[in-house]
Design a protein around this motif. Structure first.
Motif, PDB file in Angstrom:
ATOM      1  N   TYR A   1      77.587  55.766  31.615  1.00 56.62           N
ATOM      2  CA  TYR A   1      78.151  56.356  32.837  1.00 56.62           C
ATOM      3  C   TYR A   1      79.668  56.477  32.721  1.00 56.62           C
TER       4      TYR A   1
ATOM      5  N   VAL B   1      75.654  54.017  39.250  1.00 57.50           N
ATOM      6  CA  VAL B   1      76.418  55.237  39.554  1.00 57.50           C
ATOM      7  C   VAL B   1      76.829  55.250  41.036  1.00 57.50           C
TER       8      VAL B   1
ATOM      9  N   MET C   1      75.032  61.217  39.119  1.00 58.17           N
ATOM     10  CA  MET C   1      76.455  61.562  39.255  1.00 58.17           C
ATOM     11  C   MET C   1      76.628  62.795  40.128  1.00 58.17           C
TER      12      MET C   1
ATOM     13  N   ILE D   1      71.282  59.805  34.664  1.00 52.59           N
ATOM     14  CA  ILE D   1      72.693  59.483  34.944  1.00 52.59           C
ATOM     15  C   ILE D   1      73.396  60.747  35.467  1.00 52.59           C
TER      16      ILE D   1
END
Ligand SMILES: NC(=O)c1ccc[n+]([C@@H]2O[C@H](COP(=O)([O-])OP(=O)(O)OC[C@H]3O[C@@H](n4cnc5c(N)ncnc54)[C@H](O)[C@@H]3O)[C@@H](O)[C@H]2O)c1
Length: 341
Positions: A326, A277, A215, A211
């Motif tokens: 997230y 994401v 990001m 994650i």
């Protein structure tokens, strides 16, 4: 954010109780602490804040005035003698958590994951034998998997010092229950992930690491074809299972496999992260030798025992868990996106 419902059926066993959580500044411990505070339990956190594990004071920021935080090591005999004394329930989560690091430094792993836990059990035996203790073991204790789903009677064939020491500790809990009558419950946990997890490295909780990579629009590196199957359990679901086990004295002495009960291909988990994401690039590379050596094969937990005895079921599927995680890091990124110390 995914929240657990407040359960009236847990109130009697948790409200006003003295509860200690070791490793309480990490992902699992701090998320559990938030739930216990909702039940008005008196929570004592113990954490040695050892790098590179997940201790983060921000994890308890919003309950900071409601919990007692002690920066202390479970290997500290004098401190544990004092700290275990008045507790009703002890969640003993403190651990060296990296499977691969345990190969490089097996003494350190044994020191925390075996001797540290022995110290806790001996302190309880001598100074507070009525306390109930819960242990966070690992699915890695099963080692090479021959068939899925894996139930509690499958043989334990640990492949690394981490898994060996978790297995030795598990046996030690069973011994203290059988011989000294110390109530305990053992969980063998599958791959967990979620809010309040460290985001510094990929040594464990790989979903979280991916994650972060997504990001930051970086590569999400998949070893091999990514066909290997894993069972990913969201931390809130894990916390609810621990609450139920703590509150139920009929399951003392029991061992449970805890996971989502659902197998997901590694490559599908990675794709979900990128889709949710909306950034990141998936890259396949050959398996590094040090990972291939400890690969266990496909894993799916058989959760029929915990479903039956604790009436527990996971509430979140993998996409919901990734989304919840997230969203958490979108809000609180600055407290977690550090590099390794
Ligand atoms: N994360 C996973 O995928 C996973 C899977 C199976 C089992 N587990 C087990 O669950 C437990 C919690 O793991 P987590 O995911 O919350 O990891 P985490 O790193 O977030 O939390 C572990 C905490 O233990 C603390 N700690 C380490 N050594 C200590 C010591 N000697 N004394 C006191 N505190 C100490 C660390 O500082 C850290 O805050 C561990 O026992 C771990 O082995 C985790």
């Amino acid at each position: 954010m995914i929240n657990l419902p407040y359960r009236k059926d847990l109130e009697h066993d948790l409200s006003g109780k003295q509860i200690m959580i070791t490793g309480g500044l990490g992902m699992l411990g701090s998320t559990l602490a938030h739930e216990l505070v909702r039940y008005n339990a008196k929570v004592t956190i113990v954490d040695a804040c050892i790098e590179p594990y997940g201790a983060n004071i921000f994890n308890v920021q919003d309950i900071r005035t409601l919990v007692d935080v002690n920066v202390v090591d479970i290997r500290d005999r004098e401190a544990m003698k004092f700290l275990v004394k008045d507790k009703d329930i002890i969640f003993n989560f403190a651990a060296q958590v990296s499977h691969n690091d345990s190969i490089n430094d097996p003494f350190f792993d044994a020191d925390i994951n075996y001797i540290g836990h022995l110290n806790m059990l001996e302190s309880i035996r001598k100074y507070n034998p009525r306390a109930k203790i819960l242990f966070s073991g690992s699915r890695l204790q099963f080692g090479q998997i021959e068939k899925t789903p894996v139930n509690e009677t499958c043989p334990l064939r640990p492949k690394t010092p981490y898994a060996l020491n978790k297995t030795a500790a598990e046996n030690m809990y069973a011994y203290y229950y059988a011989v000294h009558g110390i109530p305990c419950v053992i969980f063998r946990i599958s791959n967990s992930y979620g809010i309040r997890c460290q985001m510094k490295h990929s040594k464990y909780s790989i979903v979280n690491y991916f994650i972060r990579q997504a990001m930051e629009d970086k590569d999400l590196v998949v070893f091999g074809d990514g066909e290997q199957i894993r069972d990913y359990i969201y931390v809130m679901d894990l916390v609810e299972a621990f609450l139920l086990a703590a509150a139920n004295n009929k399951v003392n002495g029991e061992t449970f496999n805890v996971g989502s009960g659902v197998g997901s291909k590694f490559k599908d988990m990675v794709k979900s992260v990128v889709d949710i994401v909306g950034k990141g690039k998936i890259k396949h590379v050959p398996w590094p030798e040090n990972y291939l050596n400890v690969e266990t094969g496909n894993y799916i937990a058989d959760i029929s025992k915990i479903r039956k005895l604790l009436n527990w079921s996971p509430r979140s599927n993998l996409s919901e868990g990734i989304r919840g995680t997230y969203e958490y890091y979108q809000r609180y990124k600055e407290y977690y996106f550090k590099d390794m110390a």
